[in-house]
Structures are given as structure tokens and as C-alpha cells.
Design a protein around this motif. Structure first.
Motif, PDB file in Angstrom:
ATOM      1  N   VAL A   1       0.850  -1.176   0.000  1.00 16.60           N
ATOM      2  CA  VAL A   1       0.000   0.000   0.000  1.00 16.60           C
ATOM      3  C   VAL A   1       0.894   1.237   0.000  1.00 16.60           C
ATOM      4  CG1 VAL A   1      -0.203   0.151   2.531  1.00 16.60           C
ATOM      5  CG2 VAL A   1      -1.992   1.129   1.086  1.00 16.60           C
ATOM      6  N   HIS A   2       0.483   2.238  -0.751  1.00 14.19           N
ATOM      7  CA  HIS A   2       1.207   3.501  -0.824  1.00 14.19           C
ATOM      8  C   HIS A   2       0.273   4.615  -0.377  1.00 14.19           C
ATOM      9  CE1 HIS A   2       4.026   6.535  -2.275  1.00 14.19           C
ATOM     10  NE2 HIS A   2       2.993   7.148  -2.851  1.00 14.19           N
ATOM     11  N   ILE A   3       0.756   5.489   0.489  1.00 17.57           N
ATOM     12  CA  ILE A   3      -0.065   6.581   1.021  1.00 17.57           C
ATOM     13  C   ILE A   3       0.209   7.841   0.217  1.00 17.57           C
ATOM     14  CG2 ILE A   3      -0.715   7.898   3.044  1.00 17.57           C
ATOM     15  CD1 ILE A   3      -1.220   4.821   3.185  1.00 17.57           C
ATOM     16  N   CYS A   4      -0.823   8.339  -0.457  1.00 12.67           N
ATOM     17  CA  CYS A   4      -0.694   9.573  -1.228  1.00 12.67           C
ATOM     18  C   CYS A   4      -0.648  10.791  -0.293  1.00 12.67           C
ATOM     19  CB  CYS A   4      -1.877   9.726  -2.180  1.00 12.67           C
ATOM     20  SG  CYS A   4      -1.967   8.480  -3.476  1.00 12.67           S
ATOM     21  N   HIS A   5       0.040  11.819  -0.718  1.00 13.06           N
ATOM     22  CA  HIS A   5       0.113  13.146  -0.093  1.00 13.06           C
ATOM     23  C   HIS A   5      -0.141  13.141   1.424  1.00 13.06           C
ATOM     24  CE1 HIS A   5      -4.109  12.612  -0.948  1.00 13.06           C
ATOM     25  NE2 HIS A   5      -4.034  13.058  -2.190  1.00 13.06           N
TER      26      HIS A   5
END
Length: 428
Positions: free
Chosen positions: A226-230
Motif C-alpha cells: 500500500v502507498h499513502i498519497c500526499h
């Protein structure tokens, strides 16, 4: 293609060296190089970096060509030192099928200024209720590996779990826009002292942090990425730091504007400062800088969000959220991270090229500046100081929060596989 000799460049900010480009490849790196018939670029002590990679760009095409097109957006990217960008899915129609992502990918190929890797939508129409054609988008000519409903949160935990399970099969990643919708209904800015004084609907930090906490636990349970945006709050930093300490496969990004600007600017009621997630407090800004420096936050991503004049030059409540950022990102990072001593130029290359390329699996990008590697390069005059003039932007939109602000650094040259896309600050 002809040979190009970059003379006297500080590779990653180190000692001055010469770099010889032959065709699409770096042929040699060293002192006192010569090459008969080569075009010589006198770097004069400028810093040479691998071409920048933006994991979070809005190119608006198809559907909102009044804001930006793939051509104008990639020209802006080249002006900012980028050689590849990941185009978000919230277009019209939404990039939720193989057909739409292939259209964006082919438009990028035709532009020639920057590689464009489409980001596929997680759910059909960004509506959050049914998974989009993730496998078909991955198997398409575009080879999508990153999926996001950015602009909207995948708020249903079951849908998020299924998406994480699906992309695990081919090593993809879900990039989450962390915003609990029930906690942000009517929100206009960061919830805090300033919102209370201005009487604007507050956007609480917990709306971001609660989603991040849920999603890192889901990623751990599934064993997926999972990648967390901004990411924008100090609390979010602590959650990501905790998740990484447990070995959870989570990465996170911060935007340049969240490294520099605070919610105090909203006192002007200037809609140029209206953005999602909102500008936060000085405490949050300092936490984000420290987290980027220590590696808790992996990368810088612009969240380049162009809007036409009529969508921003209006009353605050009606204004669209977002800022353009491709052409100013490196300058803001120099101001907030390099000139403050938090990162050196090798660290900037890591956060703005190497790691985003690795997360998004951008082949040939984010590579070392060494012989045999693709010649995707950016040359930066770090001694330059100038005032931001959006009138000179390559982007179709002008909604920058930095107009009239003095910022350091200027990209003078960009090369995409040995082809100059920017020379002496001018697009080719």
C-alpha cells in the motif's frame, strides 16, 4: 543520435565530473573526458541528477483539456526536470479500463517530452463500490502497476482488502487517498485554530490518520503493498513509522507544498491555497520534513493539479482544490530540505527519482548516473535565485501558490534517453 559531453557537472552534488552520452545511454563518467564530434554542455558546477520521477500527476486528459493535456503536462514535467510521470485516473472518462489507460499511455508516447505511466482506478468510476478491471489494465500495453482512486478515498474496507489481494498477484500497489468521507463533509481547510477563527469547515487530521491506520493493517493482513498519497499530518507520520517498524509493506509520499506552506495562508481567503489534503500547521510541516529526511516518508510527489482560471478565481467555497507543482517542485525541495541541511543532493535524487521509480516500477528511470545506464538526466543550477512567474509556465494552468515568491534553483537541462527536452531552461 549524436554524442553529448556534459562537462564539469557535480554528479549528485559531489565532485565535478564529465558525463558522456552516446545515443540513449551514458557511455562514460569521469574526469577530463573527450569525445570527437560531441556536443559539449558546459555544466559549470551545476548538479546532475537522474531524471526526476513523479508518482502523482494529474494530466486531465481525456475530458478536461481546458486544464491540461498530456502534451502540456509533459512539457511542464520536462521543464521541472522530470523524465517520467504517473498520470492519475480521475479523468473523464475515468481511467478504469484498458482502453482508457492505453489512450493516455499512447498520448505520452506521442508527446516525446516525458514518459507517461497511467495510474489505473481502483474502483469503477471512482465510485468505491466495485473493483475496476485491475488485471486487464495491468496486462494492457500500458502495463499499469499503480492503482488509485485519488481525489476520492477507497473508504470501504472490504473493497480495499479485495484490491490489495488482487494486485498482490502481479506485484502491483494500491495508492490510497486517505480521507474518511464522513469526517470531512463540508470541510474547507485544516481543522484547528485558524478554521475556527475564519468560520470555515474543518478538515480534521484524524480523517487522514484513521484511513492510514486501517490500510496498513489491511496490507499486513493480506501481505500486499500500500502507498499513502500526499501524507500531510504529524500523526500520519507516526502511523507509517510504526507500520514500517512491523515490516508492513507501506510507502508514503509528501508534496512540496505540504513541506513549505501552512494553514495560516488561508487567512487571505485566496483559493490558490485550497488543496486536498489541506495545508496543515507549522508543527505538521516540521514533522513532514523530518520524516522525509529520515526515510519514514519515502518520496516527494507533486500532486500536480491544474485548474483553469474560472475554477480558482472565485469565492473560496466554490473554488476547486489543487495546485500545479511540476515546474516548482525541485526548487521547493531545495528550499525546505537542502538549504536547511536536512538532505543532500544524493538524498534528493533518492526521494525524487530512485524510490518513486522503484515503487512504480518505472523501467529505465531512477537509475545511477553511471556508464551503461539510460541517459535520463536533469541538470540543476543550484545557485540560481528567482521569483516565480506563472506566466512563463509550460503548464496550461497557472494555479500556483508560489507566484511572486523567491525560490532557489533552476532546472537548465533535461535529457530523456539522451534526447534533450530542455536546453538552457527552454523546451526543445
Amino acid at each position: 543520435m549524436s554524442k553529448i559531453l556534459i562537462r564539469g557537472a557535480k554528479v549528485l552534488g559531489g565532485e565535478a565530473q564529465d558525463v558522456l552520452i552516446d545515443g540513449e545511454t551514458i557511455a562514460e563518467v569521469g574526469a577530463g573526458l573527450s569525445a570527437e564530434g560531441a556536443e559539449v554542455v558546459d555544466a559549470g558546477g551545476k548538479v546532475l541528477l537522474p531524471g526526476l520521477v513523479d508518482l502523482h500527476t494529474h494530466l486531465r486528459e481525456p475530458g478536461r483539456e481546458d486544464s491540461e493535456t498530456v502534451l502540456t503536462g509533459t512539457r511542464a514535467a520536462a521543464s521541472g526536470g522530470y523524465t517520467t510521470v504517473f498520470a492519475m485516473a480521475n479523468t473523464f472518462p475515468v481511467a478504469d479500463t484498458a482502453g482508457v489507460v492505453e489512450q493516455v499511455w499512447r498520448l505520452g508516447k506521442e508527446s516525446g517530452y516525458c514518459d507517461v505511466q497511467p495510474v489505473g482506478a481502483v474502483t469503477v468510476g471512482l465510485e468505491g463500490s466495485k473493483l475496476a478491471e485491475l488485471g486487464a489494465m495491468h496486462e494492457s500495453a500500458a502495463g499499469v502497476t499503480v492503482f488509485s482512486d485519488d481525489g476520492k478515498c477507497v473508504h470501504d474496507a472490504v473493497i480495499m482488502r479485495r484490491a490489495l489481494e488482487y494486485v498482490k498477484a502481479f506485484g502491483g500497489v494500491i495508492a490510497q487517498h486517505a480521507q474518511e468521507p464522513r469526517l470531512t463533509e463540508g470541510a474547507q481547510m485544516n481543522e484547528g485554530v485558524v478554521s475556527a477563527e475564519l468560520g470555515l469547515g474543518g478538515w480534521p487530521a484524524v480523517a487522514e490518520e484513521s484511513i492510514i491506520a486501517r490500510d496498513v493493517l489491511l496490507a499486513e493482513h493480506v501481505g500486499s503493498r500500500v502507498h499513502i498519497c500526499h501524507l500531510s499530518t504529524a500523526g500520519s507520520v507516526e502511523i507509517v513509522r510504526w507500520a514500517k517498524s512491523r515490516g508492513i509493506q507501506v510507502t508514503a509520499e509528501v508534496t512540496p507544498h505540504h513541506l513549505l506552506l501552512t494553514d495560516e495562508l488561508v487567512r487571505s481567503y485566496n483559493p490558490v491555497y485550497k488543496v486536498n489534503p489541506p495545508l496543515r500547521t507549522e508543527r505538521d510541516v516540521m514533522a513532514l520534513r523530518e520524516a522525509l529526511a529520515d526515510g519514514t516518508i519515502d518520496i516527494v510527489a507533486t500532486d500536480h493539479a491544474p485548474h483553469p482560471h474560472e475554477d480558482k478565481d472565485c469565492e473560496w467555497a466554490a473554488a476547486a482544490m489543487g495546485m500545479v507543482g511540476l515546474e516548482t517542485a525541485l526548487s521547493v525541495v531545495q528550499a525546505t530540505m537542502v538549504d536547511t541541511g536536512l538532505l543532500d543532493w544524493a538524498g534528493v535524487a533518492d526521494r525524487m527519482s530512485v524510490k518513486p521509480a522503484r515503487i512504480g516500477q518505472a523501467t529505465g528511470h531512477g537509475r545511477p548516473v553511471s556508464a551503461g545506464e539510460p541517459a535520463n538526466l536533469t541538470l540543476v543550477d543550484t545557485e540560481y535565485r528567482g521569483f516565480v512567474d506563472p506566466g512563463g509556465f509550460a503548464s496550461r494552468s497557472r494555479n500556483t501558490p508560489y507566484e511572486g515568491r523567491e525560490l532557489p534553483g533552476r532546472v537548465t537541462h533535461t535529457w530523456l534517453r539522451g534526447k534533450a527536452t530542455l536546453v538552457d531552461g527552454k523546451l526543445t
